[in-house]
Design a protein around this motif. Structure first.
Motif: not given
Length: 294
Positions: A273-294
């Protein structure tokens, strides 16, 4: 009956064959002279045997040239024997000279260079050059190219000659029996996809239990594996399925950090009935981002 005297018939025969006898005598005389020249040549080889192998004289080349000249005059077996004996004699003496030279140390480098200069040097035209002559390397190469030619050989068959041909075996005809029962091959299913789905489901359940235990968690703390980039990607993959099913929500806090919290999944009627709606998003996680977080 012939009544002529025998002496008359003999004189007539001698008169008719006189030309042939003279030609035969000339041929014999030429052969005797040729054999005499071969004897003189063999005597010269024996007397001058030490000079044959010496590089300071041209005795060897003179003897070879004389042998070539006499060889063209050979026509009969007797002269052929004399020609072969002359070749054998000069070869034997030349080999002995080479063996003696090897026992004495061979030709010295100075002697070798001196012979090259005498045989292949040409006067120089450059006045500024201190050397009065230069080596004609092209002439030297042409003179020595015959040494590097391929030696003649014999074409022979390899292997024994008594090999018998193998007898051909007669073919055996096999009787074909028609099958009385029909069978169908079992269908083989790709179980790798099923195992991958099962592993993903297990990871989802593990992550969901952890979230229910802590109530909420930061996104980077939840998915980040500081020792393995591939495991971090696998955790993000599992989290995406939880978000798609509506079992997890991702919000922001006051500092702008992503906060992940568990929740109850919507029912099928709420979705319909459309009462439940999901809002999704995309974020970046590559090897460089992982090394920075690391």
């Amino acid at each position: 009956m012939n009544s002529r005297p025998r002496s008359v018939r003999r004189r007539r025969a001698e008169g008719e064959g006189g030309g042939g006898s003279a030609s035969q005598e000339d041929d014999n005389a030429e052969r005797r002279r040729l054999r005499a020249e071969y004897r003189e040549l063999q005597h010269s080889i024996h007397v001058d045997k030490e000079a044959i192998g010496s590089a300071d004289t041209t005795k060897f080349m003179d003897i070879v040239s004389k042998m070539d000249e006499l060889h063209h005059k050979v026509r009969k077996p007797r002269e052929q024997i004399a020609d072969a004996e002359a070749v054998l004699g000069v070869t034997r003496h030349f080999v002995e000279c080479m063996k003696d030279a090897r026992r004495k140390g061979g030709v010295s480098p100075a002697t070798f260079v001196g012979h090259i200069i005498r045989g292949f040097s040409v006067p120089t035209t450059d006045r500024n050059d201190d050397a009065p002559y230069v080596i004609d390397w092209g002439k030297l190469g042409i003179a020595g190219c015959g040494i590097f030619n391929f030696a003649p050989g014999l074409s022979t068959m390899l292997g024994p000659m008594d090999i018998e041909p193998k007898s051909r075996k007669s073919g055996v005809r096999r009787s074909r029996v028609r099958p009385t029962q029909f069978t169908q091959a079992e269908e083989v299913k790709d179980r790798s996809q099923e195992e991958s789905n099962a592993q993903t489901d297990a990871n989802m359940e593990t992550m969901f239990r952890k979230l229910r235990a802590v109530k909420q968690a930061r996104l980077d703390v939840l998915v980040l594996n500081r020792r393995s980039f591939s495991q971090t990607v696998e955790n993000i993959f599992s989290l995406s399925f939880l978000v798609k099913d509506g079992r997890v929500s991702i919000t922001y806090d006051e500092d702008g950090e992503h906060i992940v919290a568990p929740k109850n999944a919507p029912t099928a009627e709420a979705r319909a009935c459309g009462e439940a709606k999901n809002t999704q998003f995309v974020f970046r996680m590559d090897k460089n981002c992982w090394e920075v977080r690391h």
